[in-house]
Write a protein that holds these residues in place. Structure first.
Motif, PDB file in Angstrom:
ATOM      1  N   GLN A 113      32.155  34.844  40.095  1.00 49.33           N
ATOM      2  CA  GLN A 113      31.361  34.692  41.319  1.00 49.33           C
ATOM      3  C   GLN A 113      32.180  35.114  42.547  1.00 49.33           C
ATOM      4  OE1 GLN A 113      28.126  33.981  41.398  1.00 49.33           O
ATOM      5  NE2 GLN A 113      28.179  33.826  39.149  1.00 49.33           N
ATOM      6  N   TYR A 114      33.442  34.665  42.569  1.00 47.79           N
ATOM      7  CA  TYR A 114      34.315  35.079  43.677  1.00 47.79           C
ATOM      8  C   TYR A 114      34.505  36.595  43.678  1.00 47.79           C
ATOM      9  CZ  TYR A 114      35.798  30.335  45.052  1.00 47.79           C
ATOM     10  OH  TYR A 114      35.851  29.057  45.525  1.00 47.79           O
ATOM     11  N   ALA A 115      34.566  37.179  42.493  1.00 49.56           N
ATOM     12  CA  ALA A 115      34.744  38.638  42.410  1.00 49.56           C
ATOM     13  C   ALA A 115      33.521  39.349  42.996  1.00 49.56           C
ATOM     14  CB  ALA A 115      34.971  39.055  40.961  1.00 49.56           C
ATOM     15  N   ALA A 124      36.572  44.690  47.241  1.00 48.12           N
ATOM     16  CA  ALA A 124      36.894  45.068  45.861  1.00 48.12           C
ATOM     17  C   ALA A 124      35.897  46.123  45.428  1.00 48.12           C
ATOM     18  CB  ALA A 124      36.829  43.847  44.944  1.00 48.12           C
ATOM     19  N   TYR A 125      36.319  46.957  44.472  1.00 46.40           N
ATOM     20  CA  TYR A 125      35.444  48.033  44.007  1.00 46.40           C
ATOM     21  C   TYR A 125      35.718  48.311  42.536  1.00 46.40           C
ATOM     22  CZ  TYR A 125      39.692  50.841  44.618  1.00 46.40           C
ATOM     23  OH  TYR A 125      40.972  51.324  44.540  1.00 46.40           O
ATOM     24  N   ILE A 126      34.725  48.917  41.921  1.00 42.39           N
ATOM     25  CA  ILE A 126      34.886  49.325  40.523  1.00 42.39           C
ATOM     26  C   ILE A 126      35.485  50.722  40.512  1.00 42.39           C
ATOM     27  CG2 ILE A 126      33.691  49.930  38.368  1.00 42.39           C
ATOM     28  CD1 ILE A 126      33.706  46.919  38.951  1.00 42.39           C
ATOM     29  N   ASP A 127      36.596  50.836  39.779  1.00 47.90           N
ATOM     30  CA  ASP A 127      37.245  52.130  39.636  1.00 47.90           C
ATOM     31  C   ASP A 127      36.986  52.650  38.223  1.00 47.90           C
ATOM     32  OD1 ASP A 127      38.732  54.362  39.970  1.00 47.90           O
ATOM     33  OD2 ASP A 127      40.553  53.321  40.651  1.00 47.90           O
ATOM     34  N   SER A 128      36.609  53.916  38.130  1.00 47.20           N
ATOM     35  CA  SER A 128      36.286  54.485  36.816  1.00 47.20           C
ATOM     36  C   SER A 128      37.322  55.515  36.371  1.00 47.20           C
ATOM     37  CB  SER A 128      34.891  55.121  36.839  1.00 47.20           C
ATOM     38  OG  SER A 128      33.968  54.211  37.410  1.00 47.20           O
ATOM     39  N   LEU A 129      38.439  55.557  37.067  1.00 49.68           N
ATOM     40  CA  LEU A 129      39.527  56.427  36.615  1.00 49.68           C
ATOM     41  C   LEU A 129      40.068  55.870  35.291  1.00 49.68           C
ATOM     42  CD1 LEU A 129      41.688  57.038  39.851  1.00 49.68           C
ATOM     43  CD2 LEU A 129      39.965  58.543  38.824  1.00 49.68           C
ATOM     44  N   THR A 130      40.708  56.739  34.522  1.00 45.16           N
ATOM     45  CA  THR A 130      41.358  56.265  33.293  1.00 45.16           C
ATOM     46  C   THR A 130      42.645  55.532  33.675  1.00 45.16           C
ATOM     47  OG1 THR A 130      42.722  58.225  33.063  1.00 45.16           O
ATOM     48  CG2 THR A 130      40.534  58.294  32.023  1.00 45.16           C
ATOM     49  N   ALA A 131      43.196  54.802  32.721  1.00 46.41           N
ATOM     50  CA  ALA A 131      44.442  54.066  32.980  1.00 46.41           C
ATOM     51  C   ALA A 131      45.548  55.023  33.424  1.00 46.41           C
ATOM     52  CB  ALA A 131      44.862  53.286  31.730  1.00 46.41           C
ATOM     53  N   ASP A 132      45.613  56.183  32.781  1.00 46.74           N
ATOM     54  CA  ASP A 132      46.635  57.171  33.147  1.00 46.74           C
ATOM     55  C   ASP A 132      46.449  57.665  34.572  1.00 46.74           C
ATOM     56  OD1 ASP A 132      47.955  57.028  30.781  1.00 46.74           O
ATOM     57  OD2 ASP A 132      46.926  58.765  29.870  1.00 46.74           O
ATOM     58  N   GLU A 133      45.198  57.924  34.922  1.00 39.63           N
ATOM     59  CA  GLU A 133      44.934  58.412  36.277  1.00 39.63           C
ATOM     60  C   GLU A 133      45.288  57.337  37.315  1.00 39.63           C
ATOM     61  OE1 GLU A 133      41.212  61.479  35.412  1.00 39.63           O
ATOM     62  OE2 GLU A 133      40.831  59.322  35.507  1.00 39.63           O
ATOM     63  N   CYS A 150      36.915  56.640  43.637  1.00 40.69           N
ATOM     64  CA  CYS A 150      35.884  55.594  43.535  1.00 40.69           C
ATOM     65  C   CYS A 150      36.003  54.552  44.638  1.00 40.69           C
ATOM     66  CB  CYS A 150      35.973  54.873  42.194  1.00 40.69           C
ATOM     67  SG  CYS A 150      35.870  55.959  40.782  1.00 40.69           S
ATOM     68  N   ARG A 151      37.051  54.642  45.441  1.00 41.42           N
ATOM     69  CA  ARG A 151      37.357  53.568  46.385  1.00 41.42           C
ATOM     70  C   ARG A 151      36.221  53.308  47.375  1.00 41.42           C
ATOM     71  NH1 ARG A 151      41.059  51.880  50.857  1.00 41.42           N
ATOM     72  NH2 ARG A 151      42.481  50.339  49.953  1.00 41.42           N
ATOM     73  N   ASP A 152      35.493  54.371  47.712  1.00 39.06           N
ATOM     74  CA  ASP A 152      34.440  54.199  48.716  1.00 39.06           C
ATOM     75  C   ASP A 152      33.052  54.072  48.103  1.00 39.06           C
ATOM     76  OD1 ASP A 152      36.118  54.119  50.926  1.00 39.06           O
ATOM     77  OD2 ASP A 152      36.436  56.291  50.749  1.00 39.06           O
ATOM     78  N   ARG A 153      33.015  53.790  46.855  1.00 39.57           N
ATOM     79  CA  ARG A 153      31.768  53.513  46.154  1.00 39.57           C
ATOM     80  C   ARG A 153      31.004  52.417  46.910  1.00 39.57           C
ATOM     81  NH1 ARG A 153      33.105  53.302  39.978  1.00 39.57           N
ATOM     82  NH2 ARG A 153      31.672  55.008  39.559  1.00 39.57           N
ATOM     83  N   ALA A 154      29.673  52.566  46.972  1.00 40.94           N
ATOM     84  CA  ALA A 154      28.870  51.555  47.673  1.00 40.94           C
ATOM     85  C   ALA A 154      28.989  50.206  46.972  1.00 40.94           C
ATOM     86  CB  ALA A 154      27.405  51.985  47.687  1.00 40.94           C
ATOM     87  N   ALA A 155      28.970  49.134  47.759  1.00 44.33           N
ATOM     88  CA  ALA A 155      29.128  47.785  47.207  1.00 44.33           C
ATOM     89  C   ALA A 155      28.081  47.508  46.129  1.00 44.33           C
ATOM     90  CB  ALA A 155      29.043  46.741  48.320  1.00 44.33           C
ATOM     91  N   GLU A 156      26.800  47.965  46.383  1.00 47.90           N
ATOM     92  CA  GLU A 156      25.735  47.666  45.402  1.00 47.90           C
ATOM     93  C   GLU A 156      26.043  48.341  44.066  1.00 47.90           C
ATOM     94  OE1 GLU A 156      24.244  49.618  48.557  1.00 47.90           O
ATOM     95  OE2 GLU A 156      25.448  47.856  49.063  1.00 47.90           O
ATOM     96  N   GLU A 157      26.598  49.567  44.160  1.00 52.16           N
ATOM     97  CA  GLU A 157      26.905  50.290  42.922  1.00 52.16           C
ATOM     98  C   GLU A 157      28.024  49.575  42.156  1.00 52.16           C
ATOM     99  OE1 GLU A 157      27.990  54.403  43.542  1.00 52.16           O
ATOM    100  OE2 GLU A 157      28.482  54.646  41.411  1.00 52.16           O
ATOM    101  N   LEU A 159      28.775  46.435  42.363  1.00 58.65           N
ATOM    102  CA  LEU A 159      28.239  45.165  41.885  1.00 58.65           C
ATOM    103  C   LEU A 159      27.452  45.375  40.589  1.00 58.65           C
ATOM    104  CD1 LEU A 159      28.281  42.250  42.776  1.00 58.65           C
ATOM    105  CD2 LEU A 159      26.161  42.654  44.055  1.00 58.65           C
ATOM    106  N   ASP A 160      26.641  46.427  40.583  1.00 62.25           N
ATOM    107  CA  ASP A 160      25.848  46.730  39.391  1.00 62.25           C
ATOM    108  C   ASP A 160      26.764  47.045  38.205  1.00 62.25           C
ATOM    109  OD1 ASP A 160      23.372  47.508  37.964  1.00 62.25           O
ATOM    110  OD2 ASP A 160      24.318  49.509  38.025  1.00 62.25           O
ATOM    111  N   LEU A 161      27.792  47.868  38.454  1.00 56.57           N
ATOM    112  CA  LEU A 161      28.731  48.208  37.370  1.00 56.57           C
ATOM    113  C   LEU A 161      29.466  46.961  36.870  1.00 56.57           C
ATOM    114  CD1 LEU A 161      30.221  51.559  38.751  1.00 56.57           C
ATOM    115  CD2 LEU A 161      28.918  51.283  36.618  1.00 56.57           C
ATOM    116  N   PHE A 162      29.852  46.100  37.794  1.00 57.80           N
ATOM    117  CA  PHE A 162      30.582  44.881  37.416  1.00 57.80           C
ATOM    118  C   PHE A 162      29.717  44.017  36.494  1.00 57.80           C
ATOM    119  CE2 PHE A 162      32.087  40.464  38.367  1.00 57.80           C
ATOM    120  CZ  PHE A 162      33.372  40.600  37.862  1.00 57.80           C
ATOM    121  N   GLN A 163      28.440  43.882  36.865  1.00 54.22           N
ATOM    122  CA  GLN A 163      27.554  43.051  36.051  1.00 54.22           C
ATOM    123  C   GLN A 163      27.309  43.681  34.681  1.00 54.22           C
ATOM    124  OE1 GLN A 163      24.533  42.683  39.029  1.00 54.22           O
ATOM    125  NE2 GLN A 163      25.488  40.839  39.944  1.00 54.22           N
ATOM    126  N   ARG A 164      27.245  44.999  34.660  1.00 56.01           N
ATOM    127  CA  ARG A 164      27.064  45.668  33.355  1.00 56.01           C
ATOM    128  C   ARG A 164      28.342  45.603  32.516  1.00 56.01           C
ATOM    129  NH1 ARG A 164      24.827  51.270  35.083  1.00 56.01           N
ATOM    130  NH2 ARG A 164      24.944  51.692  32.852  1.00 56.01           N
TER     131      ARG A 164
END
Ligand code: ATP
Ligand code: MG
Length: 561
Positions: A113-115, A124-133, A150-157, A159-164
């Motif tokens: 919930q805090y996240a 906070a944001y979801i990053d989709s880079l690989t571990a190496d990247e 991915c740093r400037d990804r919209a908050a809603e996006e 949030l959606d990725l985090f929940q998925r």
């Protein structure tokens, strides 16, 4: 018991000064609340004992509380076996956490919930880079990092990725949740650290409920806040993580603000303490298990014969400081020796027996001689030892051709048998190979309570009566490593193992008063060292572990002996 026998009170260290200061200024309304936060991925060791004594000790000194909290955020390495051993060990050390057993995994829902709140706040944001990247973008100690695309990804996006992610829609490593802090920070921990990763792994408590797991740096401050921890004491390697600890608290805004304080971990020479390395010893069967008496684990030290009082006293003596140092393991051995000197009953035992027959002692006769149970403790009283015509003495207490200063038994020479008569060796019996198999002796019948009772001879040796003695196995332990710094220079510490760390002697003989003693009983075998009855013992086949020898190298080094 002698009041000086109590462990020395802990000295005032910098942590106790901070706590005292907070008391003066009325911070947290005078409340002191600490926690001991083991990760249940191994057994506790003597280093943990330092942290336990500190956390429980500081709380007790201020009538505060200390929680036991399992830092169980890593599902793959944790096990209930470890949870059970941790509770047993903390309790055995003498500390009580009441009903305050907590698990970081209890906070998984609150943490997520805090996240989500951090994501909505743009922190906070979801990053989709690989571990190496991600590693590549992080920069180095001398170069700043770069922002992830991915740093400037919209908050809603995000949030959606985090929940998925939470629902398990993505494979391990597909995305991570990162804090949005500063990719150019000179502190690498602040370059958008990872808060959550995907792990399709079962957790020992939450089962398959979670497909994402928080990192230590994210979970720890919030767990502290949820429990109202006033002083979160941890070891020095977390000093560089403190800005992140504070960042998490500041931006998640939990109802309470804990403070992290770092102290130097315990390092001991001739010892490895990392659980990873201890696990390797167990898994590769270099020791008999986590509680092998050579292990620096609490369970190992207990089985070896160390007492909780000795371990607590050791922790008080080493103190708590801000700077890393290495403590001499001889100090630990010295402390246990002092402790056992006060509490261990004395007994006579012969580790490598050599038979002697007293030819002028009547066949079939036996008598009892009186022995002191503990010269350090008059209340311990005395016991009766059986004496007879056939005895065992220690093989190396006899020499056929002794050097000058050998004050033990040799042909034609007199020695006193401890608590009993003076004997002389008259004849040496050998087998065909020339090995000594038996000594024929004579005794002075007046030398116990008669006319020559106070007659002095140069040496006194220990013995047991052959027909009365119990046969035992004795395990002689030495340090597990030969090197003061096992694994130094990146070597595998296993290459520094001491091949002679365990010598098993079968056929030792011990005085019969130890028949039926309980596992865990400690005794001093006179002239030999301190020993502890092992749980492997059976009534007819006792097994003794050598806890520590009588020779005190620390007292010698420190010039105190
Ligand atoms: P290891 O490196 O041995 O695996 P750890 O630090 O990962 O140890 P944890 O179970 O996370 O082990 O430790 C629980 C607590 O004990 C932490 O607060 C940690 O700082 C403390 N601790 C661990 N080792 C030592 C040590 N050698 N001296 C003092 N405190 C220690
Ligand atoms: Mg840890």
């Amino acid at each position: 018991m002698d009041p000086t026998a109590e462990a020395a009170p802990a000295a005032v260290d910098f942590i106790r000064e901070i706590v005292a200061d907070d008391q003066r200024t009325g911070r947290h309304g005078g409340r002191v609340h600490t926690r001991f936060p083991p990760e249940p991925n191994g057994y506790l060791h003597i280093g943990h004992a330092k942290s336990i004594c500190l956390n429980f000790g500081v709380a007790a000194e201020y009538s505060g509380l200390c929680n036991l909290r399992y830092d169980d955020t890593n599902p793959t390495k944790e096990d209930v076996e470890y949870v059970e051993s941790i509770e047993e060990d903390v309790r055995w050390l003498g500390f009580d956490w009441g009903d305050r057993t907590f698990y970081a995994s209890d906070y998984f829902e609150a943490l997520s919930q805090y996240a989500e709140q951090l994501i909505r706040d743009g922190k906070a944001y979801i990053d989709s880079l690989t571990a190496d990247e991600i590693r590549d973008y992080r920069g180095t100690l001398t170069e700043p990092g770069r922002n992830s695309p991915c740093r400037d990804r919209a908050a809603e996006e995000s949030l959606d990725l985090f929940q998925r992610m939470r629902r398990g829609e993505f494979p391990d490593g597909a995305h991570v949740l990162r804090a949005k802090i500063d990719m150019a920070s000179p502190n690498i921990n602040m370059r958008d650290p990872t808060l959550y990763r995907i792990r399709h792994a079962s957790h020992h408590r939450t089962g398959d409920a979670w497909r994402i797991y928080p990192t230590y740096d994210y979970a720890h401050p919030i767990s502290d806040a949820i429990e109202g921890i006033t002083h979160s004491l941890c070891t020095l390697e977390f000093e560089d993580h403190r800005p992140l600890y504070d960042w998490v608290i500041e931006h998640t805004r939990p109802p309470f603000r804990p403070r992290q304080i770092e102290f130097a971990r315990l390092n001991l020479n001739y010892t490895v303490m990392s659980k990873r390395k201890l696990l390797a010893l167990v898994e590769q069967k270099r020791v008999a298990g986590w509680d092998d008496p050579r292990m620096p684990t609490i369970a190992g030290l207990r089985r070896r014969g160390y007492t909780p009082e000795a371990i607590r006293d050791f922790c008080a003596r080493i103190g708590v400081a801000k700077k890393e140092n290495v403590v001499d393991v001889a100090l630990l051995e010295h402390t246990v020796r002092e402790d056992l000197n006060r509490r261990a009953r004395r007994a006579l035992a012969v580790l490598r027996p050599l038979k002697i027959v007293i030819e002028n002692y009547p066949e079939g006769r036996e008598e009892r001689v009186e022995a002191v149970n503990n010269p350090e403790d008059p209340a311990a009283g005395t016991r009766q030892l059986p004496f007879s015509r056939e005895l065992f003495i220690e093989r190396d207490d006899f020499m056929e051709q002794p050097p000058k200063k050998f004050f033990r038994l040799s042909p034609g020479v007199e020695v006193r048998l401890r608590y009993a008569y003076i004997v002389t060796c008259d004849r040496v019996v050998k087998d065909e190979s020339g090995a000594v198999t038996e000594l024929r002796c004579s005794y002075d019948p007046e030398s116990l309570s008669g006319a020559s009772a106070s007659r002095r001879v140069k040496g006194t040796i220990h013995w047991v009566s052959a027909p009365h003695a119990l046969e035992a196995e004795v395990r002689l332990y030495d340090r597990l490593f030969v090197s003061p710094d096992p694994g130094q220079d990146g070597r595998d510490p296993l290459t520094d193992l001491n091949p002679g760390s365990l010598e098993r002697l079968t056929g030792a003989r011990i005085e019969p008063s130890l028949a039926g003693a309980e596992a865990g009983t400690t005794v001093q075998f006179e002239r030999l060292g301190y020993f502890c009855l092992d749980p492997d013992s059976r009534p007819e086949a006792p097994v003794f572990n050598r806890t520590v020898t009588l020779k005190d190298t620390w007292a010698r080094i420190a010039g105190r002996g």
